[in-house]
Scaffold this motif. Structure first.
Motif, short mmCIF file in Angstrom:
data_model
loop_
_atom_site.label_atom_id
_atom_site.label_comp_id
_atom_site.label_asym_id
_atom_site.label_seq_id
_atom_site.Cartn_x
_atom_site.Cartn_y
_atom_site.Cartn_z
N ALA A 159 -7.75 5.81 -0.36
CA ALA A 159 -8.45 7.35 0.05
C ALA A 159 -9.50 6.96 0.95
N VAL A 160 -10.11 5.71 0.86
CA VAL A 160 -11.18 5.32 1.91
C VAL A 160 -10.67 4.47 3.21
N SER A 161 -9.67 4.56 3.38
CA SER A 161 -9.21 3.42 4.43
C SER A 161 -9.45 4.36 5.63
N VAL A 162 -9.28 3.60 6.81
CA VAL A 162 -9.36 3.96 8.15
C VAL A 162 -8.11 3.94 8.94
N PRO A 163 -7.48 5.09 9.37
CA PRO A 163 -7.95 6.15 9.32
C PRO A 163 -7.52 7.05 7.67
N ALA A 164 -8.53 7.63 7.18
CA ALA A 164 -8.45 8.31 5.72
C ALA A 164 -7.31 9.32 5.71
N PRO A 165 -6.69 9.56 4.63
CA PRO A 165 -5.68 10.61 4.39
C PRO A 165 -6.29 11.93 4.62
N ASP A 166 -5.48 12.84 5.16
CA ASP A 166 -5.83 14.42 5.23
C ASP A 166 -5.74 14.93 3.99
N LEU A 167 -5.20 14.44 2.78
CA LEU A 167 -4.70 15.06 1.73
C LEU A 167 -4.10 14.25 0.57
N VAL A 168 -4.48 14.31 -0.54
CA VAL A 168 -3.82 13.59 -1.72
C VAL A 168 -3.23 14.17 -2.64
N VAL A 169 -1.87 13.69 -2.71
CA VAL A 169 -1.02 14.26 -4.03
C VAL A 169 -1.09 13.20 -4.83
N LEU A 170 -1.66 13.53 -6.17
CA LEU A 170 -2.17 12.62 -7.18
C LEU A 170 -1.58 13.00 -8.52
N ASP A 171 -0.90 12.03 -9.07
CA ASP A 171 -0.48 12.25 -10.64
C ASP A 171 -1.53 11.99 -11.34
N ILE A 172 -1.54 12.94 -12.43
CA ILE A 172 -2.77 12.71 -13.57
C ILE A 172 -2.30 11.52 -14.48
N ASN A 173 -1.17 11.61 -14.98
CA ASN A 173 -0.85 10.65 -16.00
C ASN A 173 -0.14 9.31 -15.36
N MET A 174 -1.18 8.34 -15.25
CA MET A 174 -0.79 6.95 -14.80
C MET A 174 -1.67 6.04 -15.68
N PRO A 175 -1.02 4.96 -15.85
CA PRO A 175 -1.54 3.68 -16.57
C PRO A 175 -2.79 3.26 -15.93
N ARG A 176 -3.79 2.44 -16.62
CA ARG A 176 -4.82 1.82 -15.93
C ARG A 176 -6.01 2.89 -15.72
N LEU A 177 -5.80 3.40 -14.62
CA LEU A 177 -6.72 4.24 -14.05
C LEU A 177 -5.83 5.69 -13.66
N ASP A 178 -6.22 6.86 -14.41
CA ASP A 178 -5.43 7.91 -14.30
C ASP A 178 -6.03 8.81 -13.29
N GLY A 179 -5.26 9.99 -12.70
CA GLY A 179 -5.39 10.55 -11.76
C GLY A 179 -7.04 11.52 -11.91
#
Length: 237
Positions: A42-62
């Protein structure tokens, strides 16, 4: 230029399904299989224009990914995916700064349609406001319509696309009280299926952000009717 969508889901089948559907719509994609990879992308260059983000993920959820992005002032639009059709999840996601929400199982067409709608709102030039030249100013609030920036006493207050759109709608006609349905129509167009509670959550977010800089009176509630712009004179939250 093609827009780039970051697709985040721990299920590779869902990622590939969405990547295929988004590519057919002419969008570039980047994939992430977990929350930590999503934060890096998300903070890469170039950064994405939108994030499609799953809520239910292990370790670090959406939800935590969204919270961290917004805590650092990140304004990239976020479309949540969730396997639970739970209103609490939806409201929490919106309050954290998500722009929309889709429940699994979903149609890839629906996800693409929601993505395109958010991108249009992001790219669209706000309509001209009668009698306004340059930014809209009301009390200590100012809105840069071309730059999609909201400021309080000259200090920028980071807003999501939906939050800015609501504030712009209210500020364009400060004497008018807007019902929730009217606000939904301004944000998404007539017939868009979201609940009144979603608008209420966006407004709570707006109030909390401006209250943090002394602008607790930025939005006024008219019980049983809707919302209008507050005096913006400065008040505690």
């Amino acid at each position: 230029m093609p827009r780039t969508i970051l697709v985040v889901d721990d299920d590779p089948h869902i990622r590939h399904l969405l990547v295929f559907a988004l590519a057919k719509a002419g969008l570039d994609t980047v994939e992430a299989a977990d929350g930590e990879a999503a934060l890096a992308a998300a903070v890469s260059v170039p950064a994405p224009d939108l994030v499609v983000l799953d809520i239910n993920m292990p370790r670090l959820d959406g939800l935590e990914v969204c919270r961290r992005l917004r805590s650092t002032g990140g304004e990239v639009p976020i479309l949540f995916l969730s396997s639970r059709d739970d209103e609490i999840d939806r409201i929490l996601g919106i309050e954290l700064g998500a722009d929309d929400y889709v429940v699994k199982p979903f149609s890839p067409r629906e996800v693409v349609a929601r993505v395109m709608a958010i991108l249009r709102r992001t790219a669209a030039r706000p309509p001209a406001v009668a009698g306004a030249a340059g930014p809209i100013r009301h009390g200590r609030l100012s809105l840069d319509l071309d730059g999609w920036r909201a400021c309080w006493d000259g200090i920028e207050v980071p807003l999501t696309v939906s939050e800015f759109s609501i504030l712009r709608t209210l500020a364009a006609m400060p004497a008018k009280v807007f019902g929730r349905d009217a606000i939904i129509d301004r944000l998404h167009g007539p017939g868009f299926a979201i609940t009144d509670r979603t608008i209420d959550s966006h407004v709570r977010n707006l109030r909390a952000k401006f209250a943090g800089v002394g602008g607790g009176d930025v939005v006024e509630t008219r019980p049983g009717i809707g919302y209008r712009l507050g005096p913006c004179a400065g008040a505690p939250g």
